[in-house]
Design an enzyme around this catalytic site. Structure first.
Site, PDB file in Angstrom:
ATOM      1  N   LYS A 187      -0.881 -18.248  -6.183  1.00 15.44           N
ATOM      2  CA  LYS A 187      -2.114 -18.665  -5.252  1.00 15.44           C
ATOM      3  C   LYS A 187      -3.076 -17.322  -5.556  1.00 15.44           C
ATOM      4  O   LYS A 187      -2.953 -16.380  -4.653  1.00 15.44           O
ATOM      5  CB  LYS A 187      -1.729 -18.843  -3.868  1.00 15.44           C
ATOM      6  CG  LYS A 187      -2.768 -19.636  -3.215  1.00 15.44           C
ATOM      7  CD  LYS A 187      -3.890 -18.714  -3.062  1.00 15.44           C
ATOM      8  CE  LYS A 187      -5.211 -19.573  -2.210  1.00 15.44           C
ATOM      9  NZ  LYS A 187      -6.108 -18.739  -1.912  1.00 15.44           N
ATOM     10  N   SER A 241      -6.084  -8.069   2.231  1.00 16.75           N
ATOM     11  CA  SER A 241      -6.338  -7.304   3.399  1.00 16.75           C
ATOM     12  C   SER A 241      -4.938  -7.122   4.458  1.00 16.75           C
ATOM     13  O   SER A 241      -4.168  -7.930   4.407  1.00 16.75           O
ATOM     14  CB  SER A 241      -7.324  -8.145   4.028  1.00 16.75           C
ATOM     15  OG  SER A 241      -6.802  -9.455   4.744  1.00 16.75           O
ATOM     16  N   THR A 242      -5.101  -6.305   5.175  1.00 14.73           N
ATOM     17  CA  THR A 242      -4.195  -5.767   6.315  1.00 14.73           C
ATOM     18  C   THR A 242      -4.011  -7.092   7.287  1.00 14.73           C
ATOM     19  O   THR A 242      -2.890  -7.512   7.679  1.00 14.73           O
ATOM     20  CB  THR A 242      -4.262  -4.727   6.888  1.00 14.73           C
ATOM     21  OG1 THR A 242      -4.394  -3.602   5.875  1.00 14.73           O
ATOM     22  CG2 THR A 242      -3.555  -4.468   8.008  1.00 14.73           C
ATOM     23  N   SER A 247      -0.388 -11.760   9.041  1.00 12.96           N
ATOM     24  CA  SER A 247      -0.151 -13.420   9.324  1.00 12.96           C
ATOM     25  C   SER A 247       1.118 -13.694   8.196  1.00 12.96           C
ATOM     26  O   SER A 247       1.779 -14.483   8.554  1.00 12.96           O
ATOM     27  CB  SER A 247      -1.435 -14.030   8.794  1.00 12.96           C
ATOM     28  OG  SER A 247      -2.570 -13.760   9.677  1.00 12.96           O
ATOM     29  N   GLU A 262       1.002  -5.356  -0.396  1.00 17.26           N
ATOM     30  CA  GLU A 262       0.105  -4.172  -0.567  1.00 17.26           C
ATOM     31  C   GLU A 262      -1.028  -4.742   0.029  1.00 17.26           C
ATOM     32  O   GLU A 262      -1.939  -5.317  -0.482  1.00 17.26           O
ATOM     33  CB  GLU A 262      -0.042  -4.107  -2.209  1.00 17.26           C
ATOM     34  CG  GLU A 262      -0.468  -2.825  -2.757  1.00 17.26           C
ATOM     35  CD  GLU A 262      -1.779  -2.735  -3.026  1.00 17.26           C
ATOM     36  OE1 GLU A 262      -2.634  -2.290  -2.061  1.00 17.26           O
ATOM     37  OE2 GLU A 262      -2.256  -3.046  -4.253  1.00 17.26           O
ATOM     38  N   CYS A 296      -8.380  -1.348  -3.516  1.00 20.14           N
ATOM     39  CA  CYS A 296      -7.679  -1.207  -2.152  1.00 20.14           C
ATOM     40  C   CYS A 296      -7.476   0.512  -2.171  1.00 20.14           C
ATOM     41  O   CYS A 296      -7.384   0.973  -1.158  1.00 20.14           O
ATOM     42  CB  CYS A 296      -6.417  -1.612  -2.370  1.00 20.14           C
ATOM     43  SG  CYS A 296      -5.532  -1.795  -3.578  1.00 20.14           S
ATOM     44  N   GLU A 395     -11.714   0.129   5.847  1.00 22.35           N
ATOM     45  CA  GLU A 395     -11.943  -0.065   4.773  1.00 22.35           C
ATOM     46  C   GLU A 395     -13.293  -0.913   4.328  1.00 22.35           C
ATOM     47  O   GLU A 395     -13.388  -2.146   4.911  1.00 22.35           O
ATOM     48  CB  GLU A 395     -10.887  -0.919   4.212  1.00 22.35           C
ATOM     49  CG  GLU A 395     -10.804  -1.042   2.679  1.00 22.35           C
ATOM     50  CD  GLU A 395      -9.664  -1.971   2.284  1.00 22.35           C
ATOM     51  OE1 GLU A 395      -9.094  -1.606   1.258  1.00 22.35           O
ATOM     52  OE2 GLU A 395      -9.225  -2.816   2.689  1.00 22.35           O
TER      53      GLU A 395
END
Length: 505
Positions: A187, A241-242, A247, A262, A296, A395
């Site tokens: 995805k 994203s963190t 989630s 990651e 990142c 970030e």
């Protein structure tokens, strides 16, 4: 501005076939250089995801797994090498599509395509070597037993990937998962899915068994979330994203499902006063502005020794201002547009807040004067940044470098490690012993010495803290998708003799 690039019309790729989304919805592909719609991608929903998982499960167990999961690594390697060859054959075309879709300079996109091809080749080699490792003996303390180890594919895996390296990041996961014998559902980000759908076309062209690789595009909430929480998925590997990583980890925890994450970063680059200033300036720029700053591992926190700060800032301001910003398909472009209008607005807000909090704008900070359309922001350097400022802690994911100064090595290390993230870090100095000390002290999964951002598919990639856990690439990337099974045999001719034998039995 921009060539008239035709985006191929593709559907979802499920079970080896092109399949229209059940609800018939599509998302526009917006060229970030022109801000115009240049194509569309299918918008998958939970129903499509379920079909993809079913197809992957069927492919994993078909003929008791003999066609893929239990096939030899040599068999799987053949398909991976065929994909690598096809990517190499279509390199120019794929690079143009990548740059059109996400705004990456064409030279970078072509480099990415070389890396994609090399990564499939590398994991083809590891797939073959996996055959040699099967039934590896394990030494035991009791001679009555012999133990061997089997490495088996973990099952059906969900691979959720970002928009900054659309095809390359997908390849990191797809090549390793397929080499291990897993079947997969990829995805990609809805902001850059075009080349991932071309990977589906390549898989079909080389005859990859149906269902081994399925590709569903669409929004995160509509396609990514149901994929991560699906009961038919045995593992989730995610780059992004963190917040989204949290989630996914929460959803996976409900089923005790393994994940590899990651996530974000705010990596430091420390420049000591013995460094060659001009070389250090270029590496500082490369670490912050490569991939339009949307990476990142960007070394977006520059820690300068106070003794060279004035000279360094003067030179980086001049050099960064000379970087060619423009259409990513133009020769010599070194900075293209950000991926979307949303990202463009977000980065500009970071810059505005930084100045409001007291940072000094050295260069950039706005749209280049010669570019009236597109999501462009000039290479931006902000000095006099304090550790409490948002631009230092959060970030940004854009071409923005925050600069602070230090006096001592200990102070630099403390400043570098004072972050919620721990993906990467860099140190620039002519003192080899100092570089060794700093590299050991940095709380990060990746450390660069006298450079920034080199990445090789043979070396592990991943971070600590809120940058995630697990490692991709190298042999570690393959292990992500393998389950180790011990097979222990009793080899003595003597009875076990634990229970006294009755007189009559």
């Amino acid at each position: 501005m921009g060539l008239d690039v035709e985006i191929p019309a593709r559907e979802l790729f499920i079970g080896g076939e092109w399949v229209a989304p059940i609800k018939g919805k599509y998302l526009p592909v917006i060229n970030p250089t022109t801000e115009e719609i240049c194509g569309k991608i299918p918008a998958a929903t939970v129903e499509d995801v379920d079909l993809a998982v079913q197809a992957a499960k069927a492919a994993f167990s078909r003929n008791n797994g003999e066609l893929w999961a239990r096939a030899t690594g040599k068999v799987r390697a053949g398909y991976l090498r065929a994909i690598a060859a096809k990517v190499a054959e279509r390199k120019k075309e794929l690079a143009i599509l990548e740059s059109t879709d996400c705004g990456k300079p064409i030279d970078e996109s072509e480099w990415d395509m070389d890396d994609v091809s090399a990564c499939f080749e590398y994991y083809a080699d590891l797939a073959e070597k996996l055959d040699e490792r099967q039934y590896a003996p394990l030494e035991l303390p009791m001679e009555q037993f012999k133990c061997n180890l089997l490495r088996e594919p973990i099952g059906v895996v969900a691979l959720i990937t970002p928009w900054n390296y659309p095809l390359l990041m997908a390849t990191w996961k797809v090549a390793a998962a397929l080499a291990a014998g897993c079947t997969a559902i990829l995805k990609p980000s809805e902001l850059a899915s075009v080349t991932c759908l071309e990977l589906a076309a390549i898989a079909k062209d080389v005859g990859l068994p149906p269902g081994v690789l399925n590709i569903v595009t669409g929004l995160g909430l509509d396609a990514g979330a149901p994929l991560a929480s699906h009961t038919g998925i045995d593992k989730v590997a995610f780059t992004g994203s963190t917040a989204t990583g949290k989630s996914i980890m929460t959803a996976a925890a409900q089923l005790i499902k393994p994940v590899t994450l990651e996530l974000g970063g705010k990596s430091p680059i420390i420049v000591f006063d013995d460094a060659d200033v001009e070389k250090a300036v270029e590496w500082a720029m490369f670490g912050a502005f490569w991939t339009n700053g949307q990476i990142c591992s960007a070394t977006s926190r520059l820690l300068l020794h106070e003794g060279i700060a004035d000279e360094f800032l003067r030179k980086i301001g001049t050099w960064a201002s000379s970087i060619k910003v423009g259409d990513p398909l133009e020769d010599g472009c070194r900075l293209g547009p950000l991926v979307s209008a949303g990202q463009y607005k977000k980065v500009l807000e970071f810059i505005r807040v930084a100045q409001e909090e007291g940072a000094t704008l050295v260069c950039g900070g706005k749209r280049p004067d010669h570019l009236k359309t597109g999501f462009f922001i000039s290479p931006t350097v902000l000095a006099n940044v304090k550790p409490s400022m948002q631009i230092w802690t959060d970030e940004v994911f854009g071409p923005v470098l925050a600069v602070s100064t230090f006096k001592t090595e200990a102070e630099a290390i403390e400043m570098a490690n004072n972050s919620q993230y721990g993906l990467a870090g860099a140190v620039i100095s002519k003192d080899e012993d100092r570089c060794k000390r700093v590299s050991e002290a940095l709380q990060a999964g990746i450390v660069w010495i006298n450079c920034s951002q080199p990445c090789f598919c043979q070396a592990p990639w991943g971070g600590n803290k809120r940058s995630g856990f697990g490692r991709e690439l190298g042999e570690w990337g393959l292990e992500n998708y393998l389950s180790v099974k011990q097979v222990t045999r009793y080899v003595s001719d003597d009875p076990w003799g634990w229970y006294p034998k009755p007189a009559k039995l």
